[in-house]
Scaffold this motif. Structure first.
Motif, PDB file in Angstrom:
ATOM      1  N   PRO A  73      16.538  -4.734  92.677  1.00 26.26           N
ATOM      2  CA  PRO A  73      15.853  -4.092  91.539  1.00 26.26           C
ATOM      3  C   PRO A  73      16.732  -3.184  90.686  1.00 26.26           C
ATOM      4  O   PRO A  73      16.672  -3.244  89.460  1.00 26.26           O
ATOM      5  N   LEU A  74      17.555  -2.346  91.320  1.00 22.36           N
ATOM      6  CA  LEU A  74      18.339  -1.384  90.553  1.00 22.36           C
ATOM      7  C   LEU A  74      19.351  -2.060  89.633  1.00 22.36           C
ATOM      8  O   LEU A  74      19.664  -1.536  88.560  1.00 22.36           O
ATOM      9  N   ALA A  75      19.864  -3.219  90.058  1.00 21.89           N
ATOM     10  CA  ALA A  75      20.841  -3.928  89.230  1.00 21.89           C
ATOM     11  C   ALA A  75      20.239  -4.389  87.907  1.00 21.89           C
ATOM     12  O   ALA A  75      20.955  -4.616  86.927  1.00 21.89           O
ATOM     13  N   VAL A  76      18.910  -4.516  87.865  1.00 20.51           N
ATOM     14  CA  VAL A  76      18.227  -4.904  86.627  1.00 20.51           C
ATOM     15  C   VAL A  76      17.530  -3.712  85.990  1.00 20.51           C
ATOM     16  O   VAL A  76      17.538  -3.545  84.764  1.00 20.51           O
ATOM     17  N   TRP A  77      16.923  -2.866  86.824  1.00 24.99           N
ATOM     18  CA  TRP A  77      16.136  -1.734  86.324  1.00 24.99           C
ATOM     19  C   TRP A  77      16.968  -0.822  85.428  1.00 24.99           C
ATOM     20  O   TRP A  77      16.540  -0.451  84.329  1.00 24.99           O
ATOM     21  N   VAL A  78      18.162  -0.450  85.895  1.00 27.56           N
ATOM     22  CA  VAL A  78      18.973   0.505  85.129  1.00 27.56           C
ATOM     23  C   VAL A  78      19.406  -0.068  83.778  1.00 27.56           C
ATOM     24  O   VAL A  78      19.182   0.573  82.738  1.00 27.56           O
ATOM     25  N   PRO A  79      20.024  -1.268  83.718  1.00 24.26           N
ATOM     26  CA  PRO A  79      20.410  -1.765  82.388  1.00 24.26           C
ATOM     27  C   PRO A  79      19.234  -2.045  81.458  1.00 24.26           C
ATOM     28  O   PRO A  79      19.339  -1.837  80.243  1.00 24.26           O
ATOM     29  N   VAL A  80      18.099  -2.481  82.006  1.00 21.76           N
ATOM     30  CA  VAL A  80      16.909  -2.679  81.166  1.00 21.76           C
ATOM     31  C   VAL A  80      16.429  -1.337  80.631  1.00 21.76           C
ATOM     32  O   VAL A  80      16.097  -1.201  79.438  1.00 21.76           O
ATOM     33  N   GLY A  81      16.378  -0.323  81.503  1.00 21.98           N
ATOM     34  CA  GLY A  81      15.953   1.005  81.066  1.00 21.98           C
ATOM     35  C   GLY A  81      16.862   1.577  80.003  1.00 21.98           C
ATOM     36  O   GLY A  81      16.398   2.163  79.014  1.00 21.98           O
ATOM     37  N   VAL A  82      18.172   1.413  80.193  1.00 22.14           N
ATOM     38  CA  VAL A  82      19.136   1.909  79.204  1.00 22.14           C
ATOM     39  C   VAL A  82      18.980   1.156  77.888  1.00 22.14           C
ATOM     40  O   VAL A  82      18.996   1.746  76.812  1.00 22.14           O
ATOM     41  N   ARG A  91      22.650  -1.481  71.180  1.00 24.51           N
ATOM     42  CA  ARG A  91      21.928  -2.445  72.003  1.00 24.51           C
ATOM     43  C   ARG A  91      22.683  -3.758  72.200  1.00 24.51           C
ATOM     44  O   ARG A  91      22.608  -4.361  73.260  1.00 24.51           O
ATOM     45  N   ARG A  92      23.423  -4.196  71.189  1.00 30.00           N
ATOM     46  CA  ARG A  92      24.118  -5.477  71.336  1.00 30.00           C
ATOM     47  C   ARG A  92      25.141  -5.430  72.474  1.00 30.00           C
ATOM     48  O   ARG A  92      25.246  -6.368  73.261  1.00 30.00           O
ATOM     49  N   ARG A  93      25.889  -4.320  72.572  1.00 30.75           N
ATOM     50  CA  ARG A  93      26.916  -4.254  73.617  1.00 30.75           C
ATOM     51  C   ARG A  93      26.324  -4.075  75.015  1.00 30.75           C
ATOM     52  O   ARG A  93      27.010  -4.259  76.014  1.00 30.75           O
ATOM     53  N   LEU A  94      25.042  -3.735  75.100  1.00 31.75           N
ATOM     54  CA  LEU A  94      24.394  -3.571  76.396  1.00 31.75           C
ATOM     55  C   LEU A  94      23.948  -4.898  77.008  1.00 31.75           C
ATOM     56  O   LEU A  94      23.474  -4.916  78.146  1.00 31.75           O
ATOM     57  N   THR A  95      24.112  -5.985  76.257  1.00 33.86           N
ATOM     58  CA  THR A  95      23.765  -7.288  76.838  1.00 33.86           C
ATOM     59  C   THR A  95      24.703  -7.667  77.978  1.00 33.86           C
ATOM     60  O   THR A  95      24.300  -8.382  78.891  1.00 33.86           O
ATOM     61  N   LEU A  96      25.955  -7.187  77.950  1.00 38.85           N
ATOM     62  CA  LEU A  96      26.902  -7.502  79.020  1.00 38.85           C
ATOM     63  C   LEU A  96      26.460  -6.905  80.361  1.00 38.85           C
ATOM     64  O   LEU A  96      26.328  -7.646  81.351  1.00 38.85           O
ATOM     65  N   PRO A  97      26.210  -5.579  80.437  1.00 35.52           N
ATOM     66  CA  PRO A  97      25.735  -5.058  81.725  1.00 35.52           C
ATOM     67  C   PRO A  97      24.379  -5.628  82.139  1.00 35.52           C
ATOM     68  O   PRO A  97      24.115  -5.796  83.329  1.00 35.52           O
ATOM     69  N   LEU A  98      23.528  -5.946  81.162  1.00 38.87           N
ATOM     70  CA  LEU A  98      22.236  -6.543  81.506  1.00 38.87           C
ATOM     71  C   LEU A  98      22.431  -7.926  82.129  1.00 38.87           C
ATOM     72  O   LEU A  98      21.796  -8.258  83.137  1.00 38.87           O
TER      73      LEU A  98
END
Length: 202
Positions: A73-82, A91-98
């Motif tokens: 869960p945390l591997a998805v929860w944190v990047p989705v929350g951010v 937001r575009r650059r956050l697709t990599l960690p997501l």
């Protein structure tokens, strides 16, 4: 996460209470996922208090529940929350960690579904064993998803959260590997307080 059942129970209740306060103070819906993160961390610590009481848990339900909360869960929860809370320009650059989090979570979930999880008491720590392939790659993906998303968030408050997360995780990991004492609960408490300050500032 903590050095004893009592410490886990007390810290878990305190972190969950901070989570309730974070959610109650949140004024924007897109901030709720991150604001609710301490609720998950608090529940995780309370589950571990049960593992302590069962003498390490072996492969019992509490041990499995601990791993299920800690890993996918945390591997998805944190990047989705951010991603939800970040300013539009970031937001575009956050697709990599997501993406890294989604792949990592999928592999972890599959591993937990087909492999046993065991736990044993080692001094003032609990040792969990999950036989997962390519562990270094999974750790890297986990860090990119969690710490990486905070660093790329474009939000000063979340950047300030990334510092204790990164430094604290390194210190806690070193102490845990030495089987000296488990201090992850202290890190969860510090990060929860930083999140509460971020919520108030929003």
């Amino acid at each position: 996460m903590c050095w004893s059942a009592k410490a886990d129970l007390v810290a878990g209740a305190a972190v969950a209470a901070v989570g309730v306060a974070c959610v109650a103070r949140t004024s924007r819906g897109r901030d709720v996922p991150l604001a609710a993160l301490p609720l998950l961390l608090g529940a995780h610590q309370i589950v571990e208090s049960v593992v302590w009481h069962s003498g390490g848990g072996g492969t019992g339900p509490a041990t499995v529940a601990w791993a299920v909360i800690a890993l996918p869960p945390l591997a998805v929860w944190v990047p989705v929350g951010v991603l939800c809370a970040a300013p539009r320009h970031a937001r575009r650059r956050l697709t990599l960690p997501l993406a890294a989090g989604a792949v990592t979570a999928a592999v972890l979930a599959y591993g937990l579904a087909v492999r046993p999880v065991t736990a044993e008491i080692r001094g003032h720590t609990l040792g969990y064993v999950v036989d997962l392939p390519h562990a270094p790659l999974l750790v890297a993906g986990y860090l990119v998803a969690t710490v990486g998303s905070l660093l790329l968030s474009g939000d000063r408050g979340l950047l300030m959260l990334a510092i204790p997360v990164a430094v604290g995780a390194l210190v806690c990991w070193a102490l845990w590997r030495l089987e000296f004492v488990s201090t992850w609960c202290a890190l969860a408490a510090v990060c929860s307080v930083v999140l509460f300050r971020w919520v108030r500032a929003r």
